[in-house]
Enzyme design. Structure first.
Site, PDB file in Angstrom:
ATOM      1  N   TRP A  94       0.851  -1.191   0.000  1.00  0.00           N
ATOM      2  CA  TRP A  94       0.000   0.000   0.000  1.00  0.00           C
ATOM      3  C   TRP A  94       0.889   1.244   0.000  1.00  0.00           C
ATOM      4  CZ3 TRP A  94      -1.753   2.635   4.938  1.00  0.00           C
ATOM      5  CH2 TRP A  94      -2.664   3.671   4.664  1.00  0.00           C
TER       6      TRP A  94
ATOM      7  N   ASP B 170      -1.321  -5.619   9.155  1.00  0.00           N
ATOM      8  CA  ASP B 170      -2.243  -4.555   8.758  1.00  0.00           C
ATOM      9  C   ASP B 170      -3.533  -5.247   8.320  1.00  0.00           C
ATOM     10  OD1 ASP B 170      -3.622  -2.415   7.780  1.00  0.00           O
ATOM     11  OD2 ASP B 170      -2.104  -1.780   6.325  1.00  0.00           O
TER      12      ASP B 170
ATOM     13  N   LYS C  69     -13.468   0.030   5.430  1.00  0.00           N
ATOM     14  CA  LYS C  69     -14.033  -0.776   4.358  1.00  0.00           C
ATOM     15  C   LYS C  69     -15.209  -1.627   4.837  1.00  0.00           C
ATOM     16  CE  LYS C  69     -10.622   0.607   1.686  1.00  0.00           C
ATOM     17  NZ  LYS C  69      -9.775   1.312   2.637  1.00  0.00           N
TER      18      LYS C  69
END
Length: 459
Positions: A187, A268, A304
């Site tokens: 990311w 993560d 999300k």
């Protein structure tokens, strides 16, 4: 120092009034960096000019920052006036009509909050207690021994980014010189976070461009060669940007190597429940490491899976070997957070606590997650079908189906990605990543045409 001059002319100013002005300046603080009087008077043909020195900004030496590689995509998309444009850059869920979606369960939780008439008082530094309890149980399982043994230090953070930043600051303070290993690619914000925290990092191999799959052997070799005591940053599920996850057997091998090397895993977890549709399945990698007795860091985000993008709600969890060390870790995380942002926001925390803590809302949430994950799976299948039927070159596009989560790593290079945008008005990151959450079934054929053209006609 450079200055600009403002001239003011007058026909009626007399020497006496000029003197009066001068006298009025006596005893006043001097202005300007050179401590000189900024007003200068001169007589010319019966006119008086008054020049005012204005210093150039002390910030002149600060350069313009480049646009964010991900958020900048949305800015460019908004500026495009073409009707066929697609924004596949930012990972935010959209409906089939490509509109933002607020979960029904979130609306119900917010209504409950209004009915209770809750206040807006400051939270403690560590965040809302009910949220911290719910989030640790969601991540690890409510009956996990480490929770019962009070070996988990959980602090509410500013979504995934802020939670990662707290963890990075903890590493910088108490593991001086320790390096963080980051997947290549990862990311886009991971490197920024550790750079700003002044934590050194290096990359381990992850993506194999030849297979558009996982370079597992390279990954294992790089972790093995890293120093003992290193931190290994891992994506719990739905790897961003590739959508390529290790198999359960590969996760076991990764844990073996990290354990043998006395390294510390740092997960993560941004997509729990949103990748496969199952909260438990998407947390299985983290739970397996913890079940081995390993000390683990985990950053969580609810952007999300609950659609709480703007609420900035997440957590940093540190699973330690004893309740005493967990308490010390938590105290230091709070100490780090205090001068950084003092205490976290309450609105999103109450939503999570209510949804996870209420059995009816929790079951409704799981159903909505399955719906969202299912829509993305359907789009993924349709995109594969469209490309496979249109491309007669014999290229194997099956990697699209093997990837998971909201992203697909297309294998397109920068020039090909530029062609997607310049010719086809498809906005994406330059590494070839597309967000399937921003794609509809109706747009799959158009996207397939764009990918085929870019892949075959741009080198």
């Amino acid at each position: 120092m450079a200055s600009s001059v403002l001239s003011i002319a007058s026909h009626s100013v007399s020497p006496s009034s000029s003197l009066s002005m001068h006298e009025k300046q006596k005893g006043k603080p001097k202005l300007g960096s050179n401590r000189a009087n900024p007003f200068s008077n001169s007589r010319s043909s019966g006119r008086i000019s008054m020049a005012v020195a204005v210093n150039v900004s002390r910030f002149e030496g600060i350069p313009m920052a480049p646009p964010d590689p991900i958020l900048g995509v949305s800015e460019a998309f908004r500026a495009d006036r073409n009707d066929v444009k697609l924004n596949l850059g930012v990972g935010a869920y959209r409906t089939e009509e490509l509109k933002p979606y607020v979960l029904d369960v979130v609306k119900k939780a917010e209504n409950l909050m209004l009915e209770r008439g809750e206040n807006k008082e400051y939270l403690p530094i560590e965040g809302l207690a009910a949220f911290n309890k719910a989030t640790a149980e969601l991540l690890l399982g409510a009956d996990n021994p480490v929770i019962k043994q009070q070996r988990v230090a959980t602090v509410q953070g500013l979504s995934g980014t802020g939670s990662l930043r707290l963890g990075a600051a903890l590493i910088e303070r108490y593991f001086s010189g320790a390096k963080v290993l980051i997947s290549a690619p990862t990311w886009g914000n991971h490197k920024n976070i550790f750079n700003d925290a002044r934590v050194p990092w290096s990359e381990y191999r992850y993506y194999d461009p030849k297979t558009v799959g996982l370079d597992f052997e390279g990954m294992i070799e790089d972790i093995k060669s890293a120093p003992e005591g290193s931190f290994v940053l891992l994506h719990g599920c739905a790897h961003n940007p590739t959508g390529i996850d290790p198999t359960p057997e590969q996760w076991e091998k990764i844990a073996d190597v990290i354990q043998e090397k006395n390294q510390i895993p740092f997960f993560d977890v941004a997509y729990q429940g949103f990748a496969s549709g199952s909260l438990d399945a998407d947390a299985s990698s983290v739970r397996m490491f913890v079940s081995r007795g390993m000390e683990v860091l985990v950053a969580q985000s609810y952007s999300k899976n609950l659609g709480l993008y703007a609420e900035r709600i997440g957590a940093i969890n540190v699973i330690s070997s004893s309740p005493e060390s967990a308490a010390r870790v938590k105290s230091q995380l709070k100490r780090i957070a205090r001068p950084m942002y003092s205490n976290p926001p309450i609105h999103g925390a109450r939503i999570v606590a209510d949804v996870v803590g209420n059995p009816a809302l929790f079951n409704e949430w799981k159903a909505e997650m399955e719906m969202m994950a299912g829509r993305i799976k359907n789009v993924r299948q349709q995109l594969y079908d469209s490309i496979s039927s249109k491309d007669k070159s014999g290229k194997d596009w099956s990697f699209i189906l093997k990837q998971i989560g909201m992203f697909s790593f297309t294998g397109l290079n920068k020039d090909q990605s530029d062609n997607m945008t310049n010719k086809w008005h498809v906005y994406m990151t330059k590494d070839g990543r597309i967000s399937l959450a921003g794609l509809s079934l109706a747009k799959c054929e158009y996207l397939a045409d764009a990918i085929i053209d870019s892949f075959h006609n741009v080198s």
